[in-house]
Design a protein around this motif. Structure first.
Motif, PDB file in Angstrom:
ATOM      1  N   ALA A   1     -27.663  -1.982  10.538  1.00  0.00           N
ATOM      2  CA  ALA A   1     -28.696  -1.281  11.136  1.00  0.00           C
ATOM      3  C   ALA A   1     -28.303  -0.782  12.353  1.00  0.00           C
ATOM      4  CB  ALA A   1     -29.971  -2.165  11.518  1.00  0.00           C
ATOM      5  N   GLU A   2     -27.476  -1.636  13.332  1.00  0.00           N
ATOM      6  CA  GLU A   2     -26.993  -1.325  14.699  1.00  0.00           C
ATOM      7  C   GLU A   2     -25.914  -0.128  14.473  1.00  0.00           C
ATOM      8  OE1 GLU A   2     -27.724  -5.647  16.685  1.00  0.00           O
ATOM      9  OE2 GLU A   2     -25.843  -5.188  15.682  1.00  0.00           O
ATOM     10  N   GLU A   3     -25.060  -0.222  13.509  1.00  0.00           N
ATOM     11  CA  GLU A   3     -23.919   0.924  13.583  1.00  0.00           C
ATOM     12  C   GLU A   3     -24.631   2.192  12.872  1.00  0.00           C
ATOM     13  OE1 GLU A   3     -20.778   0.581  14.344  1.00  0.00           O
ATOM     14  OE2 GLU A   3     -21.023  -1.682  14.392  1.00  0.00           O
TER      15      GLU A   3
ATOM     16  N   GLY B   1     -27.781   3.001  13.671  1.00  0.00           N
ATOM     17  CA  GLY B   1     -28.543   3.330  14.667  1.00  0.00           C
ATOM     18  C   GLY B   1     -27.904   4.062  15.741  1.00  0.00           C
ATOM     19  N   MET B   2     -26.519   3.413  16.109  1.00  0.00           N
ATOM     20  CA  MET B   2     -25.656   4.103  16.995  1.00  0.00           C
ATOM     21  C   MET B   2     -25.268   5.544  16.485  1.00  0.00           C
ATOM     22  SD  MET B   2     -23.688   3.539  19.839  1.00  0.00           S
ATOM     23  CE  MET B   2     -22.836   1.851  20.024  1.00  0.00           C
TER      24      MET B   2
ATOM     25  N   CYS C   1     -26.582   7.448  14.243  1.00  0.00           N
ATOM     26  CA  CYS C   1     -27.798   8.331  14.320  1.00  0.00           C
ATOM     27  C   CYS C   1     -28.134   8.907  15.659  1.00  0.00           C
ATOM     28  CB  CYS C   1     -29.132   7.796  13.439  1.00  0.00           C
ATOM     29  SG  CYS C   1     -28.558   7.652  11.644  1.00  0.00           S
ATOM     30  N   ALA C   2     -28.247   7.988  16.630  1.00  0.00           N
ATOM     31  CA  ALA C   2     -28.826   8.144  18.015  1.00  0.00           C
ATOM     32  C   ALA C   2     -27.768   9.262  18.485  1.00  0.00           C
ATOM     33  CB  ALA C   2     -28.836   7.023  18.760  1.00  0.00           C
ATOM     34  N   LEU C   3     -26.605   9.347  18.385  1.00  0.00           N
ATOM     35  CA  LEU C   3     -25.789  10.036  18.994  1.00  0.00           C
ATOM     36  C   LEU C   3     -25.566  11.508  18.343  1.00  0.00           C
ATOM     37  CD1 LEU C   3     -22.874   7.551  20.234  1.00  0.00           C
ATOM     38  CD2 LEU C   3     -24.402   8.852  21.607  1.00  0.00           C
TER      39      LEU C   3
ATOM     40  N   ARG D   1     -28.342  12.655  16.743  1.00  0.00           N
ATOM     41  CA  ARG D   1     -29.665  13.439  17.100  1.00  0.00           C
ATOM     42  C   ARG D   1     -29.776  13.805  18.597  1.00  0.00           C
ATOM     43  NH1 ARG D   1     -34.935  11.177  18.492  1.00  0.00           N
ATOM     44  NH2 ARG D   1     -34.259   9.244  19.110  1.00  0.00           N
ATOM     45  N   ARG D   2     -28.635  13.173  19.319  1.00  0.00           N
ATOM     46  CA  ARG D   2     -28.662  13.569  20.951  1.00  0.00           C
ATOM     47  C   ARG D   2     -28.281  15.078  21.006  1.00  0.00           C
ATOM     48  NH1 ARG D   2     -24.541  12.257  25.218  1.00  0.00           N
ATOM     49  NH2 ARG D   2     -25.683  12.883  26.973  1.00  0.00           N
TER      50      ARG D   2
ATOM     51  N   LEU E   1     -30.641  17.478  19.913  1.00  0.00           N
ATOM     52  CA  LEU E   1     -31.995  17.534  20.903  1.00  0.00           C
ATOM     53  C   LEU E   1     -31.335  18.632  21.915  1.00  0.00           C
ATOM     54  CD1 LEU E   1     -33.293  13.877  21.274  1.00  0.00           C
ATOM     55  CD2 LEU E   1     -34.613  15.875  20.466  1.00  0.00           C
TER      56      LEU E   1
ATOM     57  N   VAL F   1     -24.096   3.115  26.418  1.00  0.00           N
ATOM     58  CA  VAL F   1     -23.636   3.180  24.850  1.00  0.00           C
ATOM     59  C   VAL F   1     -22.529   2.001  24.444  1.00  0.00           C
ATOM     60  CG1 VAL F   1     -22.645   4.437  22.938  1.00  0.00           C
ATOM     61  CG2 VAL F   1     -24.308   5.624  24.433  1.00  0.00           C
TER      62      VAL F   1
ATOM     63  N   GLY G   1     -23.431  -1.621  18.881  1.00  0.00           N
ATOM     64  CA  GLY G   1     -22.767  -0.913  17.728  1.00  0.00           C
ATOM     65  C   GLY G   1     -21.349  -0.565  18.176  1.00  0.00           C
ATOM     66  N   SER G   2     -20.578  -0.295  17.057  1.00  0.00           N
ATOM     67  CA  SER G   2     -19.128  -0.264  17.325  1.00  0.00           C
ATOM     68  C   SER G   2     -18.612   1.009  17.910  1.00  0.00           C
ATOM     69  CB  SER G   2     -18.360  -0.592  15.946  1.00  0.00           C
ATOM     70  OG  SER G   2     -18.390   0.703  15.474  1.00  0.00           O
TER      71      SER G   2
END
Lengths: 273, 340
Positions: free
Chosen positions: A22-24, A26-27, A29-31, A33-34, A37, A114, A119-120
């Motif tokens: 989930a953390e990998e 999440g990391m 997808c977040a970057l 998505r950024r 955005l 980050v 996350g890695s």
């Protein structure tokens, strides 16, 4: 040392593979998505990156017209020949522009935060690659509106191969640019380096002129942008094999190797800090 | 290691806390050939507000970045709850958050978008929204959640950055000069915000804070402090204990020739030193000594005079021989050693 005499019985919290995954994710997808955005916030800046290759394509295409001998093309018009090269230019400029933010992010502290997250670093780079590739694909689709005017027969285009080549080229370039940007402290230095290193690679990629015999051919074989141009050209018009240094399969192979090597370099760059 | 630091007296340290959360064990770090951190040993207790006080270049930020796993020590290591940390340890990174000198925010995105990205980066459950609302509410930022970070004042950005760091519910919060560049009002608002949140969440999950600072007033609110100078820990103690080691009051005199002023004050037999062109006179009661000091000093031409309580900056000068505000390497700012 006596400092640990009072240590609490509670130990480090345990971890589970699900949480790690989930953390990998999440990391990543977040970057990813950024970047999307930011695209939404600054459409004019990204649109400029589409317009620039279009302007180049039209200027050089109509400028040279049919004055240059281009064996292997259907009508020998430069507007048609230069279309894949302009597409590679778009991919290149988007990658350069998007990875420039790596320098700003390191200076502003965004990437420091980050790096402190669970996350890695591989997921961090992966997220950035996905973001840049997504933005590139949106721009490419806008650019492809001009394809019929470049003599491209939409029915004969190998779309899967075309988008596969763009994804591979964009990922490889972004990873390579990421590795360079990570080591630099100023956007000016980055810009200068890109002008010296990447623009000549684009000129020598078969974007502006077809491959020639001799050292130029050898130089092209070592140039990842040449394989990107070749893969895109052959996807748009499979019959133009005389205009590329290698066939479609070999070009894809080289693009894959380039992407993998660039990713390893990016990973090594982030691990050094 | 330079000779000046090597000759400093070893200051006594307060006893280490009973509930050690993080133990820094003989950590050394080098920037190339230069030793940035040398043999640092500190034990930080659960729920403690711990300060790293030192001038620019003393190694505070480097030590925090080592704690955060952003760099690896040349020797020594860290223990968290008694477990030796291997860098990079994912379990450790879940427990900590860092507020850097510059906010870790994307200025083009809104407050809410920034918090959403960091919630995703930490793989927080959907309840992060409720927590984010509470954090923004406490910081009086909720109504501005849809505004771009670039439109906020410096103080507000720091509060949003703190909210970002607290969102992942850290057990250890590292603050690297979090209020540098802020005006007095924003500085107070930042600390009030952090204090309120720690109080509100203490029963559920206490937050241990390590703050690196060169501000005396910021350091004074800490439970304990490590004074750092040239990469070494000079002492670890409570602010009150440290201040008890110097005279409680200071009379600070500014004159065209502070050394002449120092000679004129010799008959009073009060300890004094010239720091940054001002004469600092140490005494037990500033108000009582002021008339006598003025009488003796007046012929030397006093430009300004101030009576104040001793600060941790004065303690730093007493321990290291140079000013806290000085950047290391800038020797002109140090005291001239003109003690009576």
């Amino acid at each position: 040392m006596t400092q640990l005499e009072g240590v609490q019985p509670e130990v480090m919290p345990t971890t589970t593979p699900q949480r790690t995954l989930a953390e990998e994710w999440g990391m990543l997808c977040a970057l990813w998505r950024r970047d999307l955005l930011r695209l939404r916030k600054e459409p004019s800046r990204w649109l400029g990156l589409v317009l620039q290759p279009i302007v180049f394509w039209l200027m050089l295409g109509f400028g040279f017209g049919s004055s240059i001998s281009l064996p292997g093309t259907t009508d020998g018009h430069y507007l048609h020949f230069f279309f894949p090269g302009a597409l590679v230019m778009l991919v290149l400029f988007t990658s350069i522009f998007a990875t420039m933010s790596v320098i700003e992010d390191r200076q502003s502290g965004f990437l420091q935060a980050v790096l402190c997250a669970p996350g890695s670093r591989a997921s961090m780079i992966g997220g950035k690659l996905l973001g840049v590739v997504s933005v590139t694909l949106i721009q490419v689709m806008l650019f492809l509106i001009g394809a019929p005017f470049a003599g491209v027969e939409l029915a004969s285009v190998n779309w899967l191969s075309l988008f596969g080549a763009i994804v591979l080229l964009s990922s490889g370039l972004t990873a390579a640019n990421f590795a360079i940007a990570w080591r630099l402290n100023s956007t000016q230095a980055y810009h200068a380096l890109m002008s010296i290193a990447l623009l000549p690679l684009w000129v020598m990629s078969g974007a502006l002129f077809p491959p020639r015999a001799g050292w130029l051919h050898t130089a092209m074989l070592a140039n990842p942008l040449a394989h990107g141009t070749a893969a895109i050209r052959l996807s748009l018009a499979p019959e133009t094999t005389t205009l590329t240094p290698l066939g479609l399969g070999a070009s894809f192979l080289w693009l894959g190797v380039f992407g993998a090597v660039a990713f390893v370099f990016a990973l090594r760059a982030t691990r050094r800090s | 290691m330079n000779d000046r630091t090597a000759n400093l007296p070893t200051a006594p340290r307060d006893a280490d806390p009973r509930n050690v959360l993080l133990a820094i064990e003989k950590v050394t770090f080098r920037h190339g050939a230069r030793v940035a951190i040398e043999d640092v040993e500190i034990a930080i207790g659960e729920d403690e507000l711990f300060g790293l006080l030192g001038p620019n270049g003393s190694g505070k930020s480097t030590l925090l970045s080592l704690c955060a796993g952003l760099q690896r020590p040349a020797s020594g290591g860290f223990r968290y709850r008694g477990v030796a940390l291997t860098s990079p340890d994912r379990r450790w990174r879940r427990e900590l958050s860092v507020v850097f000198q510059r906010p870790s925010l994307d200025e083009r995105l809104t407050i809410w978008e920034n918090l959403g990205l960091h919630a995703q980066i930490h793989a927080l459950p959907g309840s992060w929204r409720e927590r984010a609302r509470e954090l923004l509410q406490l910081g009086a930022l909720l109504e501005r959640r849809d505004e771009a970070v670039s439109t906020l004042s410096g103080g507000m950005k720091r509060k949003v950055d703190l909210a970002r760091a607290l969102l992942s519910n850290p057990r250890l919060l590292l603050l690297d000069e979090p209020t540098s560049g802020l005006d007095e009002r924003s500085y107070r608002a930042f600390w009030e915000y952090l204090r309120s949140w720690r109080t509100a969440t203490r029963a559920e999950a206490p937050i241990t804070v390590i703050v690196a600072t060169h501000r005396s007033d910021e350091a004074e609110q800490c439970d304990r402090l490590a004074i750092l100078d040239r990469g070494r820990v000079i002492t670890v103690s409570r602010p009150s204990t440290l201040k008890s080691r110097v005279a409680p009051d200071r009379i600070v005199l500014r004159a065209a020739k502070p050394n002449e002023l120092a000679e004129a004050l010799a008959p009073l037999a009060l300890p004094h030193s010239v720091i940054d062109g001002a004469l600092h006179v140490e005494c037990d009661d500033g108000q009582r000594w002021l008339p006598q000091v003025v009488e003796v000093a007046a012929p030397c031409g006093i430009r300004a005079i101030e009576v104040r309580s001793a600060t941790l900056g004065d303690v730093f000068v007493a321990l290291t021989g140079h000013a806290l505000e000085a950047t290391l390497g800038d020797e002109t700012a140090g005291a001239n050693g003109g003690r009576a």
